[in-house]
Design an enzyme around this catalytic site. Structure first.
Site, PDB file in Angstrom:
ATOM      1  N   THR A 429       0.819  -1.213   0.000  1.00 60.33           N
ATOM      2  CA  THR A 429       0.000   0.000   0.000  1.00 60.33           C
ATOM      3  C   THR A 429       0.859   1.272   0.000  1.00 60.33           C
ATOM      4  OG1 THR A 429      -0.103  -0.291   2.383  1.00 60.33           O
ATOM      5  CG2 THR A 429      -2.003  -0.996   1.129  1.00 60.33           C
ATOM      6  N   SER A 455       1.553   8.531   4.996  1.00 57.90           N
ATOM      7  CA  SER A 455       0.899   8.483   3.694  1.00 57.90           C
ATOM      8  C   SER A 455       1.968   8.806   2.671  1.00 57.90           C
ATOM      9  CB  SER A 455      -0.227   9.503   3.629  1.00 57.90           C
ATOM     10  OG  SER A 455      -0.688   9.574   2.298  1.00 57.90           O
ATOM     11  N   ARG A 456       2.245   7.860   1.784  1.00 56.85           N
ATOM     12  CA  ARG A 456       3.371   8.071   0.862  1.00 56.85           C
ATOM     13  C   ARG A 456       3.013   9.003  -0.276  1.00 56.85           C
ATOM     14  NH1 ARG A 456       4.189   2.041   1.458  1.00 56.85           N
ATOM     15  NH2 ARG A 456       5.099   2.000   3.514  1.00 56.85           N
ATOM     16  N   VAL A 457       1.749   9.391  -0.382  1.00 60.46           N
ATOM     17  CA  VAL A 457       1.399  10.338  -1.431  1.00 60.46           C
ATOM     18  C   VAL A 457       1.603  11.764  -0.911  1.00 60.46           C
ATOM     19  CG1 VAL A 457      -0.501  11.200  -2.822  1.00 60.46           C
ATOM     20  CG2 VAL A 457      -0.123   8.756  -2.618  1.00 60.46           C
TER      21      VAL A 457
END
Ligand code: ATP
Ligand code: MG
Length: 595
Positions: A429, A455-457
């Site tokens: 994810t 959150s990698r975004v």
């Protein structure tokens, strides 16, 4: 004996079948043919591997000196029977115009006759699994139909037999019964009419509201969109939860894991996110895997009461369903989401939860006699989830620009994120929201662990207003966590440290949020601007929820235009920020005085 030798053979009959007939069978066929011809008949067997379970006889007079040719063919092979049925229907069509009687007649005469090479036999059946022999050309993932009408899907191909999972009541399937191929991969009906409904893993309604009209039929296993088909995740998918939207923003097309022990509010976060999509033209799909039917019924009722069901679909494979249905449920939900995504819509899909999905798959794999690996899961358990989650995407504009955001949920045991399934899914994810039991029981709800969540975004999935408002909240909270240990010595601390601690406590309290009360964007922006401007520092922590509610109500009345502007444009200028700060300071001064 002498009689037989002198008897002249007048008819030669060639018997084609896969296996040689027994003497008794041969005798019966000979008697049958002799009755037909009233002549003596000799049966010659020839092997035909393609005859399947049936056989074919070609018979003709044997005339010495001339070449033998058949004058009668009796085809009892499966292919022959189906040809005969087609012929019968054609004949009937010619003779009669009455369609009803024709259908009745055809149904009365109908005998299901599969083609010879596509018929197999059940070897063993049990625990939702059947092993079948004779389907040499069957493909992985193909649907097969058992003699009783129940369908299954091929999940295991071995040299001599295949393993199928059964979609239905296996008690009707008996050993030795027939299995036919369909040459179709498993699929699920999809369409707009599914909105507002609760269906099972095969798309059948289970809410007692009658049949659903499907618009299309989507395969449950579909390849994920490629790189060219995607565009970067850049639009926010607001959860309405301050703790998440401010620090771990989720973008449309992202996959954000919700992970935590049992009863830490995992489902609550997903549910609030669904409620927050009201009026935002997002289709929400909730896939319940291996859950209590009562919890799902309660969730459906909550959505209904809050008018969220009209844009939602629930796919339910409860704990009482077979492992087979629990295994396909998330893929079925994903296929339904893809239908809307391909139409250019935004979809939010919640898989609650993938630990139970992995367990269902482990059950199937062990029953299929695959070798167990770590924690007895099969070797391909990573692929099980990666191929599911990779199907979430933000499609390119050429493909309509639709998106599917996935919120998979994983349950941990005693907070152990390094177990097999959690680490697998964390690595697939684009970030995780880690919920902690201790925080939950201390009243910090949602119990988001700010240090372990990510959150990698990141900022790409936040509006400019949110980005400006959040500032350095993560850093402030990290500092607070480090200083928290000194809380016990609070009497010995200097004023600056005390103030810093109060500020941190206030922030943590502000991040607590009631269930079913997602914040609108402008509310989040206002609270963040005020909190990071140290407006709440002098307010005792227990009073913060009440004060923030009061502030929001006042701002809504007095700064209506600003609220609308933030919601519509997602922009926050420096002046706007200052206006909010001044207003908040003034508001709390007045309330202080009033008290
Ligand atoms: P399970 O492991 O059983 O699936 P879960 O982690 O999904 O549990 P939930 O069912 O979402 O947890 O929540 C557990 C309980 O906590 C519920 O009774 C829910 O109402 C309550 N709860 C969750 N979030 C909040 C919140 N923000 N405020 C108050 N109560 C909450
Ligand atoms: Mg739950």
């Amino acid at each position: 004996m002498a009689d037989q030798e002198t008897k002249k053979i007048e008819i030669e009959a060639y018997l084609y079948s896969r296996k040689a007939p027994t003497d008794q069978q041969k005798k019966r066929l000979q008697n049958f043919l002799e009755d037909q011809y009233h002549k003596s008949v000799e049966i010659i067997w020839k092997e035909d591997a393609n005859a399947g379970n049936g056989f074919r006889i070609e018979a003709g007079p044997s005339i010495p000196g001339s070449k033998w040719s058949p004058d009668k063919i009796y085809d009892w092979s499966a292919a022959g029977k189906s040809r005969q049925l087609k012929e019968q229907i054609k004949q009937a069509m010619r003779g009669r115009g009455d369609v009803m009687s024709l259908i009745q007649q055809t149904l009365a005469d109908f005998e299901p006759v599969p083609l010879a090479e596509e018929v197999g036999a059940v070897l063993t059946v049990g625990d939702g699994i059947a092993t079948v022999s004779g389907l040499e050309k069957a493909e992985y993932g193909e649907v097969v139909v058992f003699a009783c009408g129940i369908k299954g899907m091929i999940l295991d191909l071995k040299e001599t037999e295949i393993g199928c999972i059964i979609f239905g009541d296996e008690s009707e399937i008996v050993e030795g019964s027939m299995v036919c191929r369909t040459k179709k991969v498993a699929g699920i009906p999809v369409g707009e009419d599914f909105l507002g409904r609760v269906v099972d893993a095969l798309g059948n309604p289970v809410d007692g509201k009658g049949p659903i009209k499907e618009a299309d039929y989507y395969p449950i296993e579909n390849p994920a969109p490629g790189i060219i088909d995607r565009q970067p995740v850049c639009e926010p998918m607001e959860t309405g939860l301050l703790a998440i939207d401010s620090m771990f923003p989720i973008g449309r097309g992202q996959r954000e894991l919700i992970i935590g022990d049992r009863q830490t509010g995992k489902t609550a976060i997903a549910l609030d996110t669904i409620l927050n999509q009201k009026g935002k033209e997002t289709i929400c799909i909730y896939v319940a895997i291996g859950q209590k039917a009562s919890s799902v019924a309660q969730l459906a009722e909550t959505l209904r009461r809050r008018d969220a069901m009209e844009y939602s679909i629930i796919i339910n494979a409860p704990a009482s369903d077979s492992a087979t249905l629990q295994y396909i449920a998330p893929y079925a939900g994903c296929a339904m989401g893809e239908y809307f995504m391909h139409m250019g819509k935004d979809v939010l899909i919640v898989y609650d939860d993938l630990s139970k999905h992995a367990i269902a798959y482990r059950t199937l794999s062990l029953l299929l006699e695959r070798s167990p690996g770590r924690e007895a899961y099969p070797g391909d358990v990573f692929y099980l989830h990666s191929r599911l989650l990779e199907r979430s995407a933000h499609l390119s504009d050429a493909l309509g620009g639709g998106s599917m955001t996935a919120l998979p949920i994983v349950e941990t045991q005693a907070g152990d994120v390094s177990a097999y399934i959690p680490t697998n899914i964390i690595s697939i994810t684009d970030g995780q929201i880690f919920l902690e039991s201790d925080l939950f029981h201390a009243g910090q709800r949602p119990a988001v662990n700010v240090g372990l969540s990510v959150s990698r975004v990141g900022g790409a999935a936040q509006t400019k207003a949110m980005k400006k408002a959040t500032g350095a909240i993560r850093l402030d909270l990290a500092q607070y966590r480090e200083m928290e240990v000194f809380m016990q010595f609070s009497s010995d601390l200097d004023d600056a440290t005390k103030r810093q601690l109060r500020y941190g406590q206030g922030l943590m309290r502000l991040l607590c949020q009631e269930q079913y009360h997602p914040y609108a964007q402008h509310e989040q922006v206002i609270l963040l601007v005020a909190a990071l401007g140290h407006v709440f520092v002098d307010i005792p922590a227990p009073k913060i929820p009440e004060c923030s509610r009061g502030l929001l109500a006042a701002v809504r009345d007095d700064l209506t235009d600003l609220c609308t502007k933030i919601d519509c444009t997602g922009q926050l200028s420096d002046e706007d920020r200052q206006t909010i700060l001044d207003y908040a300071r003034c508001f709390f001064k007045q309330t202080d005085k009033a008290q």
